[in-house]
Design an enzyme around this catalytic site. Structure first.
Site, PDB file in Angstrom:
ATOM      1  N   MET A  13       3.897  28.887  -4.774  1.00 24.78           N
ATOM      2  CA  MET A  13       3.256  27.515  -4.648  1.00 24.78           C
ATOM      3  C   MET A  13       3.295  26.900  -6.093  1.00 24.78           C
ATOM      4  O   MET A  13       3.426  25.859  -6.199  1.00 24.78           O
ATOM      5  CB  MET A  13       1.849  27.859  -4.075  1.00 24.78           C
ATOM      6  N   ASP A  32       2.228  30.764 -17.234  1.00 29.79           N
ATOM      7  CA  ASP A  32       2.181  32.083 -16.218  1.00 29.79           C
ATOM      8  C   ASP A  32       2.042  33.295 -17.050  1.00 29.79           C
ATOM      9  O   ASP A  32       2.504  33.149 -18.198  1.00 29.79           O
ATOM     10  CB  ASP A  32       3.503  31.845 -15.477  1.00 29.79           C
ATOM     11  N   SER A 139      -8.523  29.319  -0.547  1.00 31.28           N
ATOM     12  CA  SER A 139      -7.581  30.037   0.483  1.00 31.28           C
ATOM     13  C   SER A 139      -8.456  29.866   1.605  1.00 31.28           C
ATOM     14  O   SER A 139      -9.927  29.673   1.674  1.00 31.28           O
ATOM     15  CB  SER A 139      -7.745  31.609   0.001  1.00 31.28           C
ATOM     16  N   SER A 141      -9.215  32.221   3.263  1.00 26.93           N
ATOM     17  CA  SER A 141     -10.009  33.565   3.337  1.00 26.93           C
ATOM     18  C   SER A 141     -11.387  33.428   2.442  1.00 26.93           C
ATOM     19  O   SER A 141     -12.192  34.164   2.299  1.00 26.93           O
ATOM     20  CB  SER A 141      -9.053  34.670   2.646  1.00 26.93           C
ATOM     21  N   TYR A 152     -11.062  39.880  -2.057  1.00 25.98           N
ATOM     22  CA  TYR A 152     -10.506  38.504  -2.119  1.00 25.98           C
ATOM     23  C   TYR A 152     -11.282  37.301  -1.392  1.00 25.98           C
ATOM     24  O   TYR A 152     -11.187  36.504  -1.853  1.00 25.98           O
ATOM     25  CB  TYR A 152      -9.073  38.799  -1.198  1.00 25.98           C
ATOM     26  N   LYS A 156     -12.388  34.152  -3.495  1.00 23.18           N
ATOM     27  CA  LYS A 156     -11.993  32.687  -2.869  1.00 23.18           C
ATOM     28  C   LYS A 156     -13.182  32.033  -2.364  1.00 23.18           C
ATOM     29  O   LYS A 156     -13.285  30.931  -2.350  1.00 23.18           O
ATOM     30  CB  LYS A 156     -10.967  32.732  -1.829  1.00 23.18           C
ATOM     31  N   THR A 187       5.686  32.895   0.374  1.00 20.94           N
ATOM     32  CA  THR A 187       5.963  33.127  -0.982  1.00 20.94           C
ATOM     33  C   THR A 187       6.435  34.672  -1.045  1.00 20.94           C
ATOM     34  O   THR A 187       6.359  35.410  -0.179  1.00 20.94           O
ATOM     35  CB  THR A 187       4.440  33.064  -1.823  1.00 20.94           C
TER      36      THR A 187
END
Length: 252
Positions: A13, A32, A139, A141, A152, A156, A187
């Site tokens: 993304m 990154d 997300s 999630s 996770y 999030k 991805t």
């Protein structure tokens, strides 16, 4: 010309968002942790876009020193920053008792602390210029619960509510803060799943497919740009409908 800093920009993304911002004539600082992937991305991008609008800085978004170095490098190359896209993130599987303390600390550092650090070092300039946008990759999630994804979900979920506090605190400086909340997205990380798992995800969507990275990129750009000037503190799901189902069985 406007400037954006995008974390997790070397793939998925983040890379799709990088390309879209370049197409819209923004300067882009790619950040990154993967130095090799970042340099490779820049090499490929310069084949299609002007190299003076592209820069890369290896960055550990969980490290204050590394984020400070990113800030300094961006200022040196491009000057003022108009938007920050906090896209870097990692994923950890397991029910809570199965997650190691190290894995818990790591996901909280990369997915949540990173937003704190990026804000701490980039927002003061936005306050001074009385303008700016921040877009976080949350997300679905963080909006719902999942099996075997407790850490996770927690990370999030923190991002989902953090955006509201940030929007309240920075609105008086004309700084808008929003989240994009992707569902399962095509991805490299997702493609690593077995074909049967990918098939099950597609079948679970009301649209019969998963999200493409380019679709997330479009919403990130929208939230970063003046096209969304009346939107702040929001979580915008882009999920092909994954989060809309209550879980109840079909009633005849």
């Amino acid at each position: 010309m406007k400037t954006v800093v995008i974390t997790g920009a070397a793939s998925g993304m983040g890379l799709s968002a990088t390309k879209l911002f370049l197409e819209k004539n923004w300067n882009v600082m790619l950040a990154d942790f993967n130095d090799e992937a970042g340099k490779k991305a820049v090499k490929e991008l310069t084949k299609s876009y002007q190299k003076e609008h592209i820069a890369f800085q290896k960055t550990n978004v969980a490290s204050a020193q590394s984020v400070k170095e990113l800030k300094a490098a961006t200022a040196k190359v491009f000057g003022a920053v108009d938007s920050v896209v906090n896209n870097a993130g990692i994923f950890t599987k397991g029910a809570l008792h199965e997650v190691s303390e190290e894995a818990w600390d790591r996901i909280m550092a990369v997915d949540v602390k990173s937003i704190f650090l990026m804000t701490k070092y980039f927002v003061p300039d936005m306050i001074q210029q009385k303008a700016g946008t921040i877009v976080n990759t949350a997300s679905i999630s963080g909006l719902t619960g999942d099996y075997n994804m407790a850490a996770y979900n927690a990370a999030k979920g923190a991002v989902v509510n953090l955006v509201r506090a940030m929007a309240l605190d920075y609105g008086k400086y004309n700084i808008r803060v929003n989240n994009v909340a992707p569902g399962p997205t095509n991805t490299p990380m997702f493609q690593a799943n077995p074909p049967q798992v990918i098939k099950q995800f597609k079948e679970a969507s009301p649209l019969g497919r998963i999200v493409e990275p380019e679709e997330i990129a479009k919403v990130i750009y929208f939230l970063a740009s003046e096209d969304s000037h009346a939107i702040t503190g929001e979580n915008i799901p882009v999920s092909t409908g994954f989060e809309i189902y209550s879980g109840q069985p079909v009633q005849n």
